[in-house]
Design a protein around this motif. Structure first.
Motif, PDB file in Angstrom:
ATOM      1  N   ILE A 122      43.427  41.311  36.206  1.00 34.11           N
ATOM      2  CA  ILE A 122      42.155  41.002  36.166  1.00 34.11           C
ATOM      3  C   ILE A 122      41.754  40.109  37.256  1.00 34.11           C
ATOM      4  O   ILE A 122      42.655  39.558  38.152  1.00 34.11           O
ATOM      5  N   ASP A 123      40.422  39.865  37.723  1.00 34.80           N
ATOM      6  CA  ASP A 123      40.223  39.338  39.056  1.00 34.80           C
ATOM      7  C   ASP A 123      39.821  37.972  38.814  1.00 34.80           C
ATOM      8  O   ASP A 123      39.750  37.102  39.789  1.00 34.80           O
ATOM      9  N   GLY A 149      42.959  42.998  47.612  1.00 37.04           N
ATOM     10  CA  GLY A 149      41.970  43.588  48.606  1.00 37.04           C
ATOM     11  C   GLY A 149      42.061  42.902  49.900  1.00 37.04           C
ATOM     12  O   GLY A 149      42.709  42.149  50.164  1.00 37.04           O
ATOM     13  N   ASN A 150      41.279  43.486  50.842  1.00 36.83           N
ATOM     14  CA  ASN A 150      41.318  43.221  52.316  1.00 36.83           C
ATOM     15  C   ASN A 150      42.577  43.293  52.990  1.00 36.83           C
ATOM     16  O   ASN A 150      43.164  42.588  53.604  1.00 36.83           O
ATOM     17  N   LYS A 151      43.536  44.353  52.404  1.00 38.03           N
ATOM     18  CA  LYS A 151      44.808  44.399  52.987  1.00 38.03           C
ATOM     19  C   LYS A 151      45.126  46.052  53.112  1.00 38.03           C
ATOM     20  O   LYS A 151      44.487  46.804  52.631  1.00 38.03           O
ATOM     21  N   PHE A 200      31.795  44.740  57.316  1.00 43.05           N
ATOM     22  CA  PHE A 200      30.353  44.508  56.539  1.00 43.05           C
ATOM     23  C   PHE A 200      30.538  44.228  55.038  1.00 43.05           C
ATOM     24  O   PHE A 200      31.292  44.361  54.571  1.00 43.05           O
ATOM     25  N   MET A 201      29.407  43.798  54.514  1.00 44.44           N
ATOM     26  CA  MET A 201      29.081  43.568  53.263  1.00 44.44           C
ATOM     27  C   MET A 201      28.368  44.507  52.814  1.00 44.44           C
ATOM     28  O   MET A 201      27.226  44.784  53.508  1.00 44.44           O
ATOM     29  N   PRO A 202      28.687  45.193  51.342  1.00 42.70           N
ATOM     30  CA  PRO A 202      27.753  46.004  50.967  1.00 42.70           C
ATOM     31  C   PRO A 202      26.216  45.523  50.839  1.00 42.70           C
ATOM     32  O   PRO A 202      26.004  44.312  50.399  1.00 42.70           O
ATOM     33  N   PRO A 209      25.241  35.292  48.580  1.00 42.19           N
ATOM     34  CA  PRO A 209      26.185  34.553  49.589  1.00 42.19           C
ATOM     35  C   PRO A 209      27.521  34.131  49.014  1.00 42.19           C
ATOM     36  O   PRO A 209      28.757  34.050  49.496  1.00 42.19           O
ATOM     37  N   ARG A 210      27.376  33.823  47.803  1.00 44.35           N
ATOM     38  CA  ARG A 210      28.585  33.361  46.799  1.00 44.35           C
ATOM     39  C   ARG A 210      29.544  34.632  46.177  1.00 44.35           C
ATOM     40  O   ARG A 210      30.340  34.194  45.842  1.00 44.35           O
ATOM     41  N   ARG A 211      28.994  35.728  46.359  1.00 43.65           N
ATOM     42  CA  ARG A 211      29.682  36.836  45.578  1.00 43.65           C
ATOM     43  C   ARG A 211      30.379  37.598  46.922  1.00 43.65           C
ATOM     44  O   ARG A 211      29.830  37.841  47.798  1.00 43.65           O
ATOM     45  N   THR A 212      31.555  37.567  46.591  1.00 46.43           N
ATOM     46  CA  THR A 212      32.422  38.260  47.773  1.00 46.43           C
ATOM     47  C   THR A 212      32.915  39.906  47.223  1.00 46.43           C
ATOM     48  O   THR A 212      33.560  39.815  46.119  1.00 46.43           O
TER      49      THR A 212
END
Length: 241
Positions: A122-123, A149-151, A200-202, A209-212
């Motif tokens: 889980i996250d 993520g981001n890998k 970019f962010m969706p 801004p606090r949600r990534t």
């Protein structure tokens, strides 16, 4: 069903296969990591699997989640997973929980004493810590997935104790929080790859801004999930090998 597991029996032995058949494993989170773990466990012959996830399949899941197809978009992940897992092994017992695991709200729902192993995929940090503490309380082995993520390099994934991890931001937070709670060890799968900054962010997240939203691939979360499954299988079968 003997023929279905004959290759596994050749590798691990009859006693180990029987042990897997009689084992009950819980997988919390069946997304990019946990979904592949769940399927690998069933293909290996684990007899009873509890799968926990509150989400429905979305189109954005299709790039990495094994249960995500255009035909399953909108359905609850646990329902899609159960149908597929039973198609793999009709004799398996699949218990589904379409809920979001939070330590306080989930008390009374899960009896951790029933599990032979718990997979944390889980996250949320609070949920991950809650699972660790419950497993420690009931003396149940647990393995946790850190960030995938981001890998882009699955060869950078490692199995280690949480206190020996490096680079991974989520692992750093977990180390600090678990140390405060007196947790001495935790087996994890983590990546030593430096996270990539998304291009970019969706659009739907640009006002939060606090949600990534992490970028993701089809090959890093899946490999992490399979590594976790291998650790669970090896640990469960260890005494029979």
């Amino acid at each position: 069903m003997k023929e279905q597991f004959i290759r596994t029996e050749m590798l691990l032995g009859k006693e180990a296969v029987e042990k897997l058949k009689n084992s009950r494993v819980a997988v919390f989170g069946i997304g990019g990591v946990g979904g592949h773990t769940a399927e690998a466990l069933i293909r290996a012959g684990v007899g009873t699997l509890d799968i926990v996830d509150s989400d429905r399949v979305s189109v954005s899941n299709i790039n990495r989640q094994i249960f995500a197809l255009h035909s399953t978009v909108g359905e609850y992940k646990v329902d899609v997973a159960k149908a597929r897992l039973l198609d793999i092994n009709p004799e398996a017992v699949i218990n589904t929980y379409s809920c979001f695991y939070l330590p306080e709200e989930s008390r009374g729902i899960f009896d951790f004493s029933l599990y032979d192993y718990v997979v944390d995929a889980i996250d949320t940090v609070s949920g991950k810590i809650g699972l660790v503490m419950e497993c420690q309380r009931h003396d149940v082995p647990i393995i946790s997935s850190m960030g995938t993520g981001n890998k882009v390099d699955p060869t950078m994934l490692k199995v280690s104790d949480i206190y020996k991890t490096s680079v991974c931001p989520l692992a750093r937070v977990m180390r600090n929080e678990l140390k405060k709670r007196g947790v001495k060890r935790l087996k994890v799968v983590y990546s030593e790859e430096t996270p990539i900054i998304p291009h970019f962010m969706p659009e739907e997240d640009s006002t939060h801004p606090r949600r990534t939203t992490p970028a993701s691939s089809s090959f890093v979360p899946s490999v992490a999930g399979l590594i976790i499954a291998s650790e669970v299988i090896k640990d469960l079968a260890k005494k029979q090998l």
